[in-house]
Design a protein around this motif. Structure first.
Motif, PDB file in Angstrom:
ATOM      1  N   PRO A  43      57.442  52.839  40.720  1.00  0.00           N
ATOM      2  CA  PRO A  43      58.131  53.451  41.863  1.00  0.00           C
ATOM      3  C   PRO A  43      57.478  53.145  43.202  1.00  0.00           C
ATOM      4  N   LEU A  44      56.172  52.801  43.190  1.00  0.00           N
ATOM      5  CA  LEU A  44      55.473  52.481  44.430  1.00  0.00           C
ATOM      6  C   LEU A  44      54.990  51.034  44.359  1.00  0.00           C
ATOM      7  N   ILE A  45      55.304  50.248  45.394  1.00  0.00           N
ATOM      8  CA  ILE A  45      54.982  48.817  45.410  1.00  0.00           C
ATOM      9  C   ILE A  45      53.642  48.593  46.095  1.00  0.00           C
ATOM     10  N   THR A  46      52.839  47.681  45.523  1.00  0.00           N
ATOM     11  CA  THR A  46      51.590  47.250  46.147  1.00  0.00           C
ATOM     12  C   THR A  46      51.624  45.737  46.326  1.00  0.00           C
ATOM     13  N   LEU A  47      50.690  45.224  47.100  1.00  0.00           N
ATOM     14  CA  LEU A  47      50.608  43.771  47.285  1.00  0.00           C
ATOM     15  C   LEU A  47      50.380  43.056  45.959  1.00  0.00           C
ATOM     16  N   LEU A  48      49.670  43.694  45.042  1.00  0.00           N
ATOM     17  CA  LEU A  48      49.396  43.068  43.757  1.00  0.00           C
ATOM     18  C   LEU A  48      50.688  42.761  43.012  1.00  0.00           C
ATOM     19  N   GLN A  49      51.680  43.621  43.139  1.00  0.00           N
ATOM     20  CA  GLN A  49      52.946  43.392  42.455  1.00  0.00           C
ATOM     21  C   GLN A  49      53.748  42.259  43.080  1.00  0.00           C
ATOM     22  N   LEU A  50      53.463  41.923  44.329  1.00  0.00           N
ATOM     23  CA  LEU A  50      54.163  40.821  44.998  1.00  0.00           C
ATOM     24  C   LEU A  50      53.482  39.480  44.748  1.00  0.00           C
ATOM     25  N   ALA A  51      52.248  39.520  44.247  1.00  0.00           N
ATOM     26  CA  ALA A  51      51.471  38.290  44.060  1.00  0.00           C
ATOM     27  C   ALA A  51      51.852  37.598  42.756  1.00  0.00           C
ATOM     28  N   ASP A  52      51.569  36.293  42.703  1.00  0.00           N
ATOM     29  CA  ASP A  52      51.803  35.487  41.499  1.00  0.00           C
ATOM     30  C   ASP A  52      50.824  35.939  40.409  1.00  0.00           C
ATOM     31  N   GLN A  53      51.349  36.583  39.365  1.00  0.00           N
ATOM     32  CA  GLN A  53      50.486  37.117  38.314  1.00  0.00           C
ATOM     33  C   GLN A  53      49.956  36.032  37.376  1.00  0.00           C
ATOM     34  N   GLN A  54      50.516  34.807  37.464  1.00  0.00           N
ATOM     35  CA  GLN A  54      50.026  33.714  36.641  1.00  0.00           C
ATOM     36  C   GLN A  54      48.735  33.126  37.187  1.00  0.00           C
ATOM     37  N   LYS A  55      48.439  33.425  38.444  1.00  0.00           N
ATOM     38  CA  LYS A  55      47.229  32.897  39.081  1.00  0.00           C
ATOM     39  C   LYS A  55      46.049  33.819  38.760  1.00  0.00           C
ATOM     40  N   PRO A  56      44.982  33.287  38.168  1.00  0.00           N
ATOM     41  CA  PRO A  56      43.816  34.126  37.869  1.00  0.00           C
ATOM     42  C   PRO A  56      43.239  34.750  39.145  1.00  0.00           C
ATOM     43  N   MET A  57      42.864  36.025  39.056  1.00  0.00           N
ATOM     44  CA  MET A  57      42.274  36.734  40.184  1.00  0.00           C
ATOM     45  C   MET A  57      41.075  37.531  39.702  1.00  0.00           C
ATOM     46  N   GLY A  58      40.066  37.591  40.503  1.00  0.00           N
ATOM     47  CA  GLY A  58      38.900  38.393  40.175  1.00  0.00           C
ATOM     48  C   GLY A  58      39.191  39.875  40.288  1.00  0.00           C
ATOM     49  N   ALA A  59      38.293  40.689  39.752  1.00  0.00           N
ATOM     50  CA  ALA A  59      38.494  42.134  39.713  1.00  0.00           C
ATOM     51  C   ALA A  59      38.550  42.731  41.119  1.00  0.00           C
ATOM     52  N   ARG A  62      41.910  41.846  42.803  1.00  0.00           N
ATOM     53  CA  ARG A  62      43.003  42.635  42.229  1.00  0.00           C
ATOM     54  C   ARG A  62      42.939  44.083  42.726  1.00  0.00           C
ATOM     55  N   GLU A  63      41.729  44.605  42.829  1.00  0.00           N
ATOM     56  CA  GLU A  63      41.585  45.995  43.254  1.00  0.00           C
ATOM     57  C   GLU A  63      42.083  46.175  44.686  1.00  0.00           C
ATOM     58  N   ARG A  64      41.761  45.227  45.574  1.00  0.00           N
ATOM     59  CA  ARG A  64      42.158  45.360  46.980  1.00  0.00           C
ATOM     60  C   ARG A  64      43.657  45.149  47.159  1.00  0.00           C
ATOM     61  N   LEU A  65      44.219  44.212  46.422  1.00  0.00           N
ATOM     62  CA  LEU A  65      45.669  44.025  46.480  1.00  0.00           C
ATOM     63  C   LEU A  65      46.391  45.245  45.903  1.00  0.00           C
ATOM     64  N   GLY A  66      45.809  45.817  44.841  1.00  0.00           N
ATOM     65  CA  GLY A  66      46.462  46.936  44.170  1.00  0.00           C
ATOM     66  C   GLY A  66      46.422  48.236  44.940  1.00  0.00           C
ATOM     67  N   ARG A  67      45.489  48.363  45.875  1.00  0.00           N
ATOM     68  CA  ARG A  67      45.405  49.620  46.636  1.00  0.00           C
ATOM     69  C   ARG A  67      46.136  49.529  47.976  1.00  0.00           C
ATOM     70  N   THR A  68      46.716  48.378  48.286  1.00  0.00           N
ATOM     71  CA  THR A  68      47.464  48.202  49.536  1.00  0.00           C
ATOM     72  C   THR A  68      48.934  48.457  49.273  1.00  0.00           C
ATOM     73  N   THR A  69      49.433  49.570  49.761  1.00  0.00           N
ATOM     74  CA  THR A  69      50.807  49.999  49.473  1.00  0.00           C
ATOM     75  C   THR A  69      51.795  49.324  50.403  1.00  0.00           C
ATOM     76  N   VAL A  70      52.875  48.823  49.793  1.00  0.00           N
ATOM     77  CA  VAL A  70      53.950  48.179  50.558  1.00  0.00           C
ATOM     78  C   VAL A  70      55.044  49.196  50.870  1.00  0.00           C
ATOM     79  N   GLY A  71      55.376  50.031  49.884  1.00  0.00           N
ATOM     80  CA  GLY A  71      56.447  51.019  50.077  1.00  0.00           C
ATOM     81  C   GLY A  71      57.051  51.412  48.745  1.00  0.00           C
ATOM     82  N   ALA A  72      58.115  52.195  48.814  1.00  0.00           N
ATOM     83  CA  ALA A  72      58.798  52.660  47.603  1.00  0.00           C
ATOM     84  C   ALA A  72      59.678  51.560  47.032  1.00  0.00           C
TER      85      ALA A  72
END
Length: 324
Positions: A43-59, A62-72
């Motif tokens: 229900p809540l969008i973060t930058l992590l959800q907009l990113a290419d999940q096939q690209k490996p990312m460090g922890a 991922r944490e910083r992208l996941g805590r940045t809220t885009v909106g509902a």
């Protein structure tokens, strides 16, 4: 220029740190690609959800992208767009680790992910709901002619359901199913099918006349349809041994307690053998019956040795077991 703008924009953030921060990922330059179309299942969008999940990312990334809220997130069937300018603002806000470059499209279309439950999935839900009711019992289900109705489309997210049988356990059976996503009910449907339940039941081992008192040798078991036998089907010999038949029963026919009557095995005043037992000892003595008793019924007796009242279970016409 417009065509080029529609291609991914390489954010020049790699030329200088996005902002001051403590710690960093690997020394080598890393890339984060923001997708032009994103299907989200929360229900809540973060930058992590907009990113290419096939690209490996460090922890840390991922944490910083996941805590940045885009909106509902949008409702199922609708979408909205995020402009490149807003994306750059969000990337700056994320304070990504040093050396991270971000590939940004000119805009992102955000859609709500969906889950579609077809006939096969709905049939499995129906059959599992019926199996839950007979689990632990020696019963077999046969399910035929299932009508699942229309397919169910749900928004993406944490999926769950609850199912409840309505009415009969066999024959034409209806199950009501409620579907939940992230704890909220999203849909409801009714699934129906023809259900047969088979199990082991007691039958006559030979032809028995009316008035016969049943013994263990008179009893056998057979696999039968419970819908045909109904409430007359029993599987425990203790429920029929010692009962007197009200009418004759043919070999292989169901032993129905409704066609029997209890046979009095001991009567008030009878002297019986009392088997007194506990986990460590067993002894035999005589007792006087104080009330009429049937097979497996618990009756009151008087211990003739101690003159004390006791209670015991009737085993046969001359034996009562007393636990102490």
């Amino acid at each position: 220029m417009k065509y080029c703008a529609s291609i991914f924009i390489l954010a020049l953030l790699m030329l200088a740190p996005l902002s001051a921060h403590a710690g960093s990922e690997e020394a080598d330059t890393q890339f984060v690609r923001i997708m032009p179309v994103a299907e989200v299942d929360q229900p809540l969008i973060t930058l992590l959800q907009l990113a290419d999940q096939q690209k490996p990312m460090g922890a840390e990334l991922r944490e910083r992208l996941g805590r940045t809220t885009v909106g509902a997130a949008p409702e199922l069937g609708s979408s909205f767009y995020i402009s490149g300018i807003e994306l750059r603002r969000l990337v700056n806000e994320a304070n990504l680790p040093a050396g991270i470059s971000v590939l940004l499209p000119d805009r992102v279309q955000v859609k709500r992910a969906s889950v579609r439950l077809g006939r096969q999935e709905l049939m499995e839900i129906y059959e599992e709901a019926l199996r839950q009711e007979v689990r632990g019992q020696d019963l077999e289900l046969v399910v035929l002619d299932v009508n699942t109705g229309a397919d169910i489309t749900l928004p993406g997210g944490q999926f769950d359901y609850s199912a409840k049988r309505l009415g009969s356990r066999w024959g034409r059976v209806t199950v009501l199913v409620d579907f939940f996503v992230n704890g909220r009910r999203q849909a409801q449907t009714r699934i129906t099918g023809n259900v047969e339940v088979y199990g082991q039941a007691l039958v006559a081992a030979r032809s028995l006349p009316a008035g016969h008192v049943l013994t263990p040798e008179d009893i056998s078991t057979a696999r039968i349809s419970m819908s045909e036998a109904g409430v007359g089907a029993v599987g425990d010999p203790k429920l029929v041994v010692g009962q007197r038949l009200r009418s004759p029963v043919g070999m292989g026919n169901l032993l129905d307690p409704r066609r029997m009557q209890q046979e009095i095995l001991v009567r008030s005043g009878d002297i019986v053998n009392m088997i007194c037992i506990n986990p460590n000892i067993s002894l035999s003595t005589k007792g006087r019956v104080e009330q009429n008793g049937y097979m497996n019924s618990v009756i009151k007796l008087t211990n003739l040795s101690s003159k004390r009242p006791v209670f015991g279970r009737v085993v046969d016409a001359g034996t009562v077991v007393v636990e102490f």
